[in-house]
Structure formats: structure tokens, C-alpha cells
Design an enzyme around this catalytic site. Structure first.
Site, PDB file in Angstrom:
ATOM      1  N   ASN A  97     -22.368  12.207  48.508  1.00  0.00           N
ATOM      2  CA  ASN A  97     -23.339  12.267  47.398  1.00  0.00           C
ATOM      3  C   ASN A  97     -22.817  12.977  46.151  1.00  0.00           C
ATOM      4  OD1 ASN A  97     -23.594  14.651  48.964  1.00  0.00           O
ATOM      5  ND2 ASN A  97     -25.583  15.046  48.052  1.00  0.00           N
ATOM      6  N   GLU A 150     -23.303  22.506  56.622  1.00  0.00           N
ATOM      7  CA  GLU A 150     -24.265  22.343  55.514  1.00  0.00           C
ATOM      8  C   GLU A 150     -24.918  20.985  55.713  1.00  0.00           C
ATOM      9  OE1 GLU A 150     -24.983  24.579  53.398  1.00  0.00           O
ATOM     10  OE2 GLU A 150     -23.335  25.969  53.718  1.00  0.00           O
ATOM     11  N   CYS A 185     -28.630  16.844  47.921  1.00  0.00           N
ATOM     12  CA  CYS A 185     -29.267  17.529  49.054  1.00  0.00           C
ATOM     13  C   CYS A 185     -30.314  18.527  48.576  1.00  0.00           C
ATOM     14  CB  CYS A 185     -28.208  18.231  49.903  1.00  0.00           C
ATOM     15  SG  CYS A 185     -27.182  19.337  48.928  1.00  0.00           S
ATOM     16  N   GLU A 208     -21.857  28.854  52.294  1.00  0.00           N
ATOM     17  CA  GLU A 208     -20.717  28.667  51.414  1.00  0.00           C
ATOM     18  C   GLU A 208     -21.030  29.445  50.139  1.00  0.00           C
ATOM     19  OE1 GLU A 208     -20.014  24.459  51.033  1.00  0.00           O
ATOM     20  OE2 GLU A 208     -19.034  24.442  52.977  1.00  0.00           O
TER      21      GLU A 208
HETATM   22  P1  NAD Z   1     -22.755  11.985  57.251  1.00  0.00           P
HETATM   23  O1  NAD Z   1     -23.103  13.064  58.201  1.00  0.00           O
HETATM   24  O2  NAD Z   1     -22.967  10.582  57.643  1.00  0.00           O
HETATM   25  O3  NAD Z   1     -21.202  12.075  56.855  1.00  0.00           O
HETATM   26  C1  NAD Z   1     -20.640  13.250  56.315  1.00  0.00           C
HETATM   27  C2  NAD Z   1     -19.154  13.256  56.627  1.00  0.00           C
HETATM   28  O4  NAD Z   1     -18.995  13.371  58.035  1.00  0.00           O
HETATM   29  C3  NAD Z   1     -18.430  11.978  56.220  1.00  0.00           C
HETATM   30  O5  NAD Z   1     -17.147  12.309  55.748  1.00  0.00           O
HETATM   31  C4  NAD Z   1     -18.361  11.207  57.527  1.00  0.00           C
HETATM   32  O6  NAD Z   1     -17.301  10.295  57.584  1.00  0.00           O
HETATM   33  C5  NAD Z   1     -18.163  12.342  58.516  1.00  0.00           C
HETATM   34  N1  NAD Z   1     -18.550  12.023  59.888  1.00  0.00           N
HETATM   35  C6  NAD Z   1     -19.428  11.087  60.312  1.00  0.00           C
HETATM   36  N2  NAD Z   1     -19.474  11.066  61.664  1.00  0.00           N
HETATM   37  C7  NAD Z   1     -18.625  12.028  62.084  1.00  0.00           C
HETATM   38  C8  NAD Z   1     -18.244  12.503  63.360  1.00  0.00           C
HETATM   39  N3  NAD Z   1     -18.728  11.960  64.470  1.00  0.00           N
HETATM   40  N4  NAD Z   1     -17.359  13.520  63.442  1.00  0.00           N
HETATM   41  C9  NAD Z   1     -16.862  14.073  62.324  1.00  0.00           C
HETATM   42  N5  NAD Z   1     -17.162  13.657  61.076  1.00  0.00           N
HETATM   43  C10 NAD Z   1     -18.036  12.642  60.965  1.00  0.00           C
HETATM   44  O7  NAD Z   1     -23.504  12.340  55.898  1.00  0.00           O
HETATM   45  P2  NAD Z   1     -23.532  11.496  54.564  1.00  0.00           P
HETATM   46  O8  NAD Z   1     -24.419  10.315  54.765  1.00  0.00           O
HETATM   47  O9  NAD Z   1     -22.136  11.286  54.079  1.00  0.00           O
HETATM   48  O10 NAD Z   1     -24.221  12.522  53.549  1.00  0.00           O
HETATM   49  C11 NAD Z   1     -25.601  12.638  53.374  1.00  0.00           C
HETATM   50  C12 NAD Z   1     -26.121  13.841  54.112  1.00  0.00           C
HETATM   51  O11 NAD Z   1     -25.441  15.015  53.690  1.00  0.00           O
HETATM   52  C13 NAD Z   1     -27.576  14.107  53.829  1.00  0.00           C
HETATM   53  O12 NAD Z   1     -28.213  14.440  55.027  1.00  0.00           O
HETATM   54  C14 NAD Z   1     -27.553  15.295  52.888  1.00  0.00           C
HETATM   55  O13 NAD Z   1     -28.708  16.097  52.906  1.00  0.00           O
HETATM   56  C15 NAD Z   1     -26.385  16.042  53.419  1.00  0.00           C
HETATM   57  N6  NAD Z   1     -25.849  16.965  52.426  1.00  0.00           N
HETATM   58  C16 NAD Z   1     -26.029  18.304  52.621  1.00  0.00           C
HETATM   59  C17 NAD Z   1     -25.555  19.208  51.690  1.00  0.00           C
HETATM   60  C18 NAD Z   1     -25.731  20.692  51.869  1.00  0.00           C
HETATM   61  O14 NAD Z   1     -25.113  21.443  51.131  1.00  0.00           O
HETATM   62  N7  NAD Z   1     -26.544  21.137  52.802  1.00  0.00           N
HETATM   63  C19 NAD Z   1     -24.895  18.739  50.554  1.00  0.00           C
HETATM   64  C20 NAD Z   1     -24.741  17.363  50.392  1.00  0.00           C
HETATM   65  C21 NAD Z   1     -25.219  16.481  51.339  1.00  0.00           C
END
Ligand code: NAD
Length: 480
Positions: free
Chosen positions: A150, A248, A282, A461
Site C-alpha cells: 500500500n 505491523e 493502514c 517501529e
Molecule cells: P499481506 O499480508 O498479503 O502481504 C504482506 C507481505 O507479506 C507481502 O510482501 C507478501 O508477499 C508477504 N507474505 C504473504 N504471505 C506470506 C507468508 N506466508 N510468509 C511470509 N510472507 C508472506 O498484506 P498486503 O495485502 O500486502 O497488505 C495489506 C495489509 O497490510 C492490510 O491488512 C493493512 O492494514 C496492512 N498494513 C499494516 C500496516 C501497519 O503499519 N500496521 C501498514 C501498511 C499495511
């Protein structure tokens, strides 16, 4: 068409398998480049490079490490236009947003930790005439960093910069949905002369590359930002291996709007906190609670301002709402709008996909959507949608709104709009969230801790806490 490469041991390399995945431009729905479909073999190469680089990097004087980080920061600034365009194409976000927020903040991350490390101090504790304790803070080793789509470069750099500043070497994986700015960063690291193996970037799928990083027996630390379900999966693998973990995760952030607020400021900021980056930040507020005596006025004005938002070509200056990041996410958001209707929700504006013309006819666009008449505990109000969809709900008392705000499994961020300072502090004290913005949104001071509570995450963080995370404290006790 461009083939993105992995960055391993200081060089841009093909994946071992020589296979690639399609990379889509969500504004057109067309493939515009290819991403390495890496696997555990590439992760192993990256790990070996990082392991070999660690002994020298971890004892490189702080001011020298600082110089590298500051050089990378200035190269990001110098390449602002190129990086912003790449991020807008990869992600679908308005170019203006990438140029004014994401990319400058990525440079700021390198700048902050490049200077912060120079002021990072450990403690000593005197036991009068008996003994002196001092604490060494030593880099943990090879850090695994995994980030989402995002805010691609901003969140990627928020992990990498403190890790490198602290003296760790890194194996990092950006989201496969938005890999381009991480690839451009690897080019900038080469230009900055960053020693080989200090930072390694492996592109590919979460289930392959991410999983290989998380389950690697010799990577002792994982910094992850992404969805709560992925975080749970990662914790299940990493916790029994006793890895240091920062997670996060997702959110369902509440906005609490009281009738005594500065109305114009609240209205324009709420528009941003609802729909900036198509609601895919997020920290966006997706549940908007409005004190009943202000509710009708707010509803009328909020609908009018939302209807005026221009949805369209992310590269057009007038565009306020760009494309949704991917086809599957686009479909997920539309499904949530349908769910809201079945739960009794009334769509006040938006609610539909936007059909664009010409080059953009296969892009993923959704109207900014406002829904009312839903109970606070229905699925629409409990689950993370992560799109341009908000619900509005009236409330009568502070106690009632706090109960509703705190009713989800999440606890990332919150916003309170009131001129009553005592009430603002009282709510800040009682709300379940790692971040509380009072009369503002998205203001960030990099010195402050960042992160959520409950299912929104573990660890923090930001600030020196990130340097604490990437270092291990060792206490030395000297008998006098
Ligand atoms: P996601 O969990 O699908 O993917 C995040 C990352 O994890 C990607 O690089 C993905 O390839 C990797 N990943 C996926 N499966 C994995 C596994 N089994 N093992 C290790 N890595 C794996 O999330 P997304 O769709 O990319 O992002 C959106 C989400 O992120 C939303 O829920 C949003 O709220 C959250 N987010 C949180 C913050 C925060 O600071 N809390 C910031 C930005 C986004």
C-alpha cells in the site's frame, strides 16, 4: 518489457529458476513488467551474501554507516520524479500523493536513521561502590524484512533504514504486487556504493520467498508489515524458533467526531482519512462515529464533498482517487459493499465500480463509498476492508462511542475531533489503539513509537525503538 531483477550480493541478478510473474498496472489492468518468481534458492543466496557481509558491516563505524544512508536518502530525493511515477504505476495511487507523501517519506526514513544512529546511546547503571553495569547494544545479525503494497517504498525503507543503521545486514522482500520502487532502490544502493551483501532484495510471492525468509533457521529477526492473517501465520513459524518479531498488521480505525469540533478542519481531514490512497492506508479511518446533534449536517456535507472527488487516471493532476491495487483486491472490496447491503446498510453515495474509457477501461476503479444504518458489531464494521469504503454511525455519549470504537479485534490508529481538551485526553487514555490523533490525521514524527495493539500488531517501529529492535542488549557487570 522490463524484467525486474533481484539485488543479491551487490549485483542485479535473475532468479535461479529464470521464471517471472506478471506485474500489472492497476490503472489499465495491463501487464507492464515482469517480477522474478524467486524461491528458497534465491533466499539462500541472499542469506549467504548477508551473512558474509555482516562481520564487516556490524563493525563499520556509525558515521560511515550514516554516510551510506544519507547518500541513499539524497539519491531518493534526486530521483523523486522517477520513483513517484514508478510507484503510481505499480500501485494505482495518484502520482501527486506518491510525490508529496510516499517518496519524500522514504527519503526521510533513510535520513532519520542515518542521523539517529549517531545519537543512539546505551545505558550504564552504577551499584555504588559494589559494581558497574553497562549495556552493549549489538546488531542482531541478518534481518528479514517483509513489506506490503500500500505504501511500497515508504514501508520498505522504514524497516531497511533502521536495520542497516543498527549494523544488521538484510534480506528483504517487497510485495509482489508493487515491486518496482524496491527494484529502483537497489539501483540507488549500487550508485551509493553500499557494500555488497549489506542489503539484499528478493522479489516474489509471499508463500515462497516470504515463507523462506521467515522459516530460515539462521535469520534471527523478522520485521513484517502486512495483513493480520499473514502475521498470524508468520508468528506461528517464527515464535517456536525464538525469533525476534515485529508485526505491523491490519486495522479498522475509528474516527470519533464530537459536535464541538472545528467543523471545516474536521470535514476536510475526514475526507482525506477516508479516501486517501483509495482508503488503502493502514491508518485510514473506516468507521466514522458522529455525535448525534452533528450527524445530519455532517452526513449532508460529507456526501457532497465525497461526490466531488475525481476518480480516474492516477497521473492526472485532478485525480483524487486512483485505481485499486489489484483485480483481486478490487473484487474483495466490491464483495464487502454487497455484504454491507445484506447486513442492512444504506449506501449513501458510491458503491459501484467505475467504468473508465480508453486506456483505462480495464483498470480497477471504485467510487468512494459511504454507508450508514449498520450496527457497529456487524461484519462490515468489524472486518478490515482496506478500500474507499467508510461507514458512518451516530452516537449520544462518550461512553457509548468508546465502547463501539473499542469493539473490534484491531487497535492500530484512531482520530478524535473535539475542542474539549479534557475529553480528548480522557479518550486518548481509554481507546484501544497504538496511535491517537487529536484534531489531525497522519501527522508523523519519526521519533515516536509506531504500531498497533490487539490484532493490529506486536512491537513498535519508529524512533530509537526500531534501533532497539534491530540490536540485542548485552549487560556487562564489573565488580569493583
Ligand atoms: P499481506 O499480508 O498479503 O502481504 C504482506 C507481505 O507479506 C507481502 O510482501 C507478501 O508477499 C508477504 N507474505 C504473504 N504471505 C506470506 C507468508 N506466508 N510468509 C511470509 N510472507 C508472506 O498484506 P498486503 O495485502 O500486502 O497488505 C495489506 C495489509 O497490510 C492490510 O491488512 C493493512 O492494514 C496492512 N498494513 C499494516 C500496516 C501497519 O503499519 N500496521 C501498514 C501498511 C499495511
Amino acid at each position: 518489457m522490463q524484467h525486474i531483477k533481484n539485488y543479491i550480493n551487490g549485483a542485479l541478478v535473475e532468479p535461479v529458476s529464470k521464471t517471472y510473474l506478471d506485474n500489472f498496472d492497476p490503472s489499465t489492468g495491463k501487464v507492464y513488467s515482469y517480477i522474478p518468481d524467486s524461491d528458497e534458492k534465491d533466499v539462500e543466496l541472499a542469506y549467504v551474501a548477508a551473512k558474509n557481509a555482516f562481520p564487516a558491516w556490524s563493525v563499520t563505524p556509525k558515521d560511515k554507516r550514516s554516510e551510506y544512508l544519507l547518500k541513499i536518502a539524497s539519491l531518493i530525493e534526486k530521483n523523486l520524479d522517477r520513483l513517484s511515477l514508478a510507484e503510481s504505476i505499480d500501485n494505482g495511487k495518484p502520482l501527486k500523493l506518491a510525490k508529496t507523501v510516499d517518496i519524500p517519506r522514504a527519503a526521510a526514513n533513510f535520513h532519520f536513521y542515518g542521523t539517529g544512529i549517531l545519537h543512539y546511546a546505551a545505558h550504564s547503571h552504577s551499584m555504588e561502590n559494589n559494581a558497574i553495569n553497562y549495556t552493549l547494544r549489538q546488531p542482531v545479525g541478518v534481518a528479514g524484512c517483509i513489506s506490503p503494497w500500500n505504501l511500497p517504498l515508504y514501508l520498505f525503507s522504514r524497516k531497511i533504514a533502521p536495520a542497516l543503521a543498527a549494523g544488521c545486514t538484510v534480506v528483504a522482500k517487497p510485495s509482489e504486487i508493487t515491486p518496482m520502487t524496491a527494484y529502483l532502490l537497489s539501483e540507488l544502493c549500487i550508485e551509493a556504493g553500499l557494500p555488497a551483501g549489506v542489503l539484499n532484495i528478493v522479489h516474489g510471492l509471499g508463500g515462497k520467498v516470504g515463507n523462506a525468509i521467515v522459516s530460515h533457521k539462521d535469520i534471527p529477526l523478522i520485521s513484517f508489515t502486512g495483513g493480520t492473517i499473514t502475521g498470524k501465520h508468520i508468528a506461528a513459524i517464527a515464535a517456536p524458533m525464538f525469533k525476534k518479531l515485529s508485526l505491523e498488521l491490519g486495522g479498522k480505525n475509528p474516527n470519533l467526531i464530537f459536535a464541538d469540533c472545528d467543523y471545516e478542519k474536521m470535514l476536510s481531514t475526514t475526507l482525506l482519512s477516508s479516501f486517501a490512497n483509495q482508503g488503502q492506508i493502514c491508518l485510514c479511518g473506516s468507521r466514522i462515529f458522529v455525535e448525534r446533534k452533528l450527524y445530519e449536517r455532517f452526513k449532508t456535507d460529507f456526501i457532497a464533498r465525497t461526490k466531488a472527488l475525481v476518480v480516474g487516471d492516477p497521473r492526472d493532476e485532478k485525480t483524487k482517487v486512483g485505481a485499486i491495487v489489484s483485480k483481486s483486491h478490487f473484487e474483495k472490496i466490491l464483495n464487502y459493499i454487497e455484504l454491507a447491503k445484506t447486513e442492512g446498510g444504506k449506501v449513501l453515495c458510491g458503491g459501484n465500480a467505475v467504468k473508465m474509457g480508453g486506456d483505462f477501461s480495464n483498470g480497477y476503479y471504485i467510487e468512494p463509498t459511504i454507508i450508514e444504518s449498520l450496527p457497529h458489531d456487524c461484519r462490515t464494521n468489524q472486518e478490515e476492508i482496506f478500500g474507499p469504503v467508510v461507514t458512518i454511525m451516530p452516537f449520544d455519549t462518550e461512553e457509548e462511542v468508546l465502547d463501539m470504537a473499542n469493539s473490534t479485534i484491531y487497535g492500530l490508529a484512531s482520530v478524535v475531533w473535539t475542542q474539549d481538551l479534557t475529553r480528548a485526553h480522557r479518550i486518548a487514555n481509554n481507546i484501544h489503539a497504538g496511535i491517537v490523533w487529536i484534531n489531525c490525521w497522519l501527522l508523523r514524527d519519526l521519533r515516536t513509537p509506531f504500531g498497533g495493539v490487539k490484532a493490529s500488531g506486536v512491537g513498535r517501529e519508529g524512533g530509537f525503538e526500531a534501533l532497539d529492535f534491530f540490536t540485542e542488549p548485552k549487560n556487562v557487570c564489573i565488580k569493583l
